[in-house]
Scaffold this active site. Structure first.
Site, short mmCIF file in Angstrom:
data_model
loop_
_atom_site.label_atom_id
_atom_site.label_comp_id
_atom_site.label_asym_id
_atom_site.label_seq_id
_atom_site.Cartn_x
_atom_site.Cartn_y
_atom_site.Cartn_z
CB CYS A 1 -1.01 -0.05 1.19
SG CYS A 1 -1.89 1.47 1.45
CB CYS B 1 -3.06 2.51 -1.79
SG CYS B 1 -3.61 0.72 -1.41
CE LYS C 1 -4.45 4.10 -6.57
NZ LYS C 1 -5.11 2.58 -6.52
CE1 TYR D 1 -10.71 -4.27 -7.51
CE2 TYR D 1 -10.02 -2.14 -6.56
CZ TYR D 1 -10.84 -3.27 -6.71
OH TYR D 1 -12.03 -3.33 -5.46
CD GLU E 1 -6.76 2.03 -9.28
OE1 GLU E 1 -7.78 2.10 -8.41
OE2 GLU E 1 -5.66 1.72 -8.83
NE ARG F 1 -7.96 -13.26 -19.26
CZ ARG F 1 -7.49 -14.35 -18.61
NH1 ARG F 1 -6.28 -15.04 -19.02
NH2 ARG F 1 -7.88 -14.52 -17.38
NE ARG G 1 -12.95 -12.37 -15.30
CZ ARG G 1 -12.85 -13.14 -14.32
NH1 ARG G 1 -13.86 -13.59 -13.78
NH2 ARG G 1 -11.61 -13.45 -13.87
CG HIS H 1 -29.72 22.04 -5.26
ND1 HIS H 1 -29.70 21.10 -6.38
CD2 HIS H 1 -29.96 23.07 -5.61
CE1 HIS H 1 -29.83 21.98 -7.34
NE2 HIS H 1 -30.29 23.16 -7.07
CD GLU I 1 -29.00 18.05 -6.08
OE1 GLU I 1 -30.08 18.16 -5.54
OE2 GLU I 1 -28.25 18.82 -6.68
P1 NDP Z 1 -7.35 -8.40 -11.11
O1 NDP Z 1 -7.16 -9.85 -10.74
O2 NDP Z 1 -8.33 -7.41 -10.68
O3 NDP Z 1 -7.22 -8.36 -12.69
C1 NDP Z 1 -6.33 -9.20 -13.48
C2 NDP Z 1 -6.61 -8.80 -14.93
O4 NDP Z 1 -5.55 -9.57 -15.63
C3 NDP Z 1 -7.81 -9.18 -15.40
O5 NDP Z 1 -8.60 -8.37 -16.16
C4 NDP Z 1 -7.66 -10.79 -16.00
O6 NDP Z 1 -8.54 -10.97 -17.11
C5 NDP Z 1 -6.38 -10.36 -16.64
N1 NDP Z 1 -5.53 -11.43 -16.99
C6 NDP Z 1 -5.25 -12.69 -15.81
N2 NDP Z 1 -4.47 -13.53 -16.55
C7 NDP Z 1 -4.03 -12.80 -18.10
C8 NDP Z 1 -3.37 -13.41 -18.81
N3 NDP Z 1 -2.58 -14.59 -19.03
N4 NDP Z 1 -3.49 -12.84 -20.20
C9 NDP Z 1 -4.11 -11.51 -20.23
N5 NDP Z 1 -4.95 -11.26 -19.35
C10 NDP Z 1 -4.83 -11.78 -18.10
O7 NDP Z 1 -5.72 -8.06 -10.68
P2 NDP Z 1 -5.16 -6.58 -10.48
O8 NDP Z 1 -3.76 -7.03 -10.66
O9 NDP Z 1 -5.67 -5.57 -11.24
O10 NDP Z 1 -5.28 -6.20 -9.20
C11 NDP Z 1 -5.07 -7.23 -7.93
C12 NDP Z 1 -5.92 -6.75 -6.67
O11 NDP Z 1 -5.36 -5.61 -6.11
C13 NDP Z 1 -7.38 -6.23 -7.04
O12 NDP Z 1 -8.30 -7.44 -7.19
C14 NDP Z 1 -7.71 -5.55 -5.71
O13 NDP Z 1 -8.18 -6.54 -4.86
C15 NDP Z 1 -6.38 -4.75 -5.52
N6 NDP Z 1 -6.13 -3.45 -5.75
C16 NDP Z 1 -7.14 -2.54 -5.65
C17 NDP Z 1 -6.98 -1.19 -5.81
C18 NDP Z 1 -7.97 -0.17 -5.19
O14 NDP Z 1 -8.53 -0.58 -4.37
N7 NDP Z 1 -8.30 0.82 -6.08
C19 NDP Z 1 -5.99 -0.67 -6.57
C20 NDP Z 1 -5.02 -1.83 -7.24
C21 NDP Z 1 -5.41 -2.97 -6.82
P3 NDP Z 1 -10.10 -11.99 -16.70
O15 NDP Z 1 -10.78 -10.74 -16.07
O16 NDP Z 1 -10.41 -12.32 -17.94
O17 NDP Z 1 -9.40 -13.12 -15.65
#
Ligand code: NDP
Length: 454
Positions: free
Chosen positions: A43, A48, A51, A178, A182, A199, A205, A435, A440
């Protein structure tokens, strides 16, 4: 048996530090903590905090354009990454010091080295010393992963972003979660030509589908070249950058390629299997609701357990662990309602169920409004805000709230209070509007946009 400590914490991130601090300062436990990298964890050091500072930095071109449209003589020059980066490094060092100071003041002994579990009550430090403790808390977090087939192709992960010596001119971001979404917005805002491959059919998702579509179209309108249904077919270092052939078109060269394809719990080589603990398929440490593993003296909190990988969740899990084990009050964190924000531009704040999840559980009414907010409409900005409530038809409870707007993270925190308290739509309706604001809309939507179920 006399132990060296009551508690040994492995990992100085959000969950570990909170647990150590509460156990020591509130309950008088003798506590030690080992951290092999920098105090503060993902973090503070590479998540966090840096970022969010980059989110702020990336928002200024739009802010200056707005200022001009409002009548100011204003213009923005180039972005000096090295000036920003110098300040960022100083800030992270300050925060790291604050974390360390808090532990020191609580009387926690800090070991700046890697530690592994050597037995149910023993921890081995990198220098070979073995320390005994009545309880061990594993709070080692997670790390970004690059899919096997792309390793060695010179691609970055989110960890590398904060070490960049200069901003790339172009970047390809792979993933639709995420982190990918971001950083696509951040780099785009900083003036980097930004392409994102996802993909699947739509980014983010698992979140509310209408919200996902809204965010994706706003990101594209802001200039992110988001390509859905697109994966990498081939990749190689070329022309001082990385040549990438997508599954959907011709090859292109990018200055940098960022894989934001998920994270994995940091449990490798910790000695947990030697204790007889079976890890999950991705390395997650299985725990019960009190964060206790199958070895009664060993607990785990935060991303290493892969429950909900968010800082505030790790903090709550760490705090509940300390209350349970050292405070004599069995407490666990209920993962049921988790307000969260995704710092895309515009931001996405969300709490509770998506429309899809809610309608699968029973009849629901959906209230949704998408509109151009006053601040932008005045100067001809097309950006649209979205406010959405999902309401259970039987109980009238608001099951989900989804906000896409500037400062949605701030708004959802407060909507989160209401929803955690079990607020009904009637409660929202009897709340007086503030307002003129965007929020609101949450208390003025009277007619359901659509209904599902009988
Ligand atoms: P996520 O698991 O949210 O997303 C991973 C992404 O990579 C998905 O879109 C997935 O696709 C894709 N992916 C996975 N494997 C492959 C592959 N082999 N080829 C192509 N695409 C692939 O992970 P993140 O790394 O974005 O974040 C991890 C976690 O960190 C989050 O779940 C969250 O809990 C935390 N986080 C929170 C934040 C916040 O609070 N603002 C900010 C950043 C992170 P598919 O959907 O098809 O599986």
């Amino acid at each position: 048996m006399a132990f060296d400590y009551d508690l040994f914490v492995i990992g100085g991130g959000s969950g570990g530090v909170r647990a150590a601090r509460i156990a020591a300062s509130q309950y008088g436990a003798r506590v030690a903590l080992a951290e092999e990298y920098r105090m503060g964890g993902t973090c503070v050091i590479r998540g966090c905090v840096p970022k969010k500072l980059m989110v702020f930095a990336s928002g200024f071109p739009d802010a200056v354009a707005d200022a001009q449209a409002y009548g100011w003589e204003a213009q923005i020059g180039g972005f000096d990454w090295s000036a920003f980066h110098t300040r960022l490094r100083a800030e992270l060092t300050r925060l790291e010091g604050a974390y360390r100071g808090n532990l020191d003041r609580a009387g926690v002994d800090i070991h700046d080295c890697r530690a592994t579990v050597a037995g149910p009550h023993e921890v081995r430090l990198a220098d070979g010393r073995v320390i005994s403790a009545k309880h061990i808390l594993v709070a080692t977090g997670g790390r970004p992963v690059v899919p096997e087939e792309y390793r060695g192709a010179g691609c970055m992960t989110s960890d590398d972003i904060f070490e960049l010596q200069s901003l790339p001119r172009s970047i390809l971001i792979v993933g639709g979660g995420y982190i990918a979404s971001e950083f696509a917005c951040i780099f785009n805002g900083l003036g980097v030509k930004t392409t994102q491959f996802y993909r699947g059919a739509q980014i983010l998702r698992g979140f509310d589908e209408e919200a996902r579509g809204h965010i994706a179209s706003e990101m594209m309108a802001h200039g992110v070249d988001l390509r859905l249904g697109t994966d990498i077919q081939d990749i190689e270092a070329r022309d001082g950058g990385t040549w990438v052939k997508p599954t959907t078109g011709p090859g292109e060269v990018f200055d940098k390629v960022l894989f934001a394809t998920g994270r994995r719990p940091n449990s490798d080589g910790l000695g947990l299997q030697d204790l007889g603990l079976e890890l999950g398929p991705n390395g997650a440490i299985p725990v019960d609701r009190y964060s206790q593993t199958a070895v009664p003296s060993v607990y785990a909190v935060g991303d290493v357990t892969d429950r909900a990988n968010l800082t505030p969740v790790a903090i709550r899990e760490g705090h509940a662990f300390a209350d349970t084990v050292f405070g004599g009050t069995p407490r666990y964190f209920d993962h049921g309602i988790i307000p969260t924000a995704i710092f895309t531009q515009p931001e996405f704040g969300t709490v509770g169920l998506s429309e899809e999840e809610a309608r699968a559980k029973g009849p629901v009414d959906v209230y949704c409004a998408a509109f151009r907010p006053m601040r932008g409409a005045f100067i001809g900005r097309e950006e649209r805000t979205m406010m959405k409530l999902i309401v259970c038809r039987q109980s009238d409870k608001v099951l989900g709230c989804h906000i896409i707007a500037d400062q949605a993270g701030e708004m959802i925190q407060l909507a989160g209070v209401a929803i955690t308290m079990g607020a009904t739509k009637a409660d929202f309706d009897r709340t007086l509007a503030v307002h003129p604001t965007m929020a609101e809309e949450l208390v003025t939507m009277r007619t359901a946009t659509r209904s599902h179920g009988d």
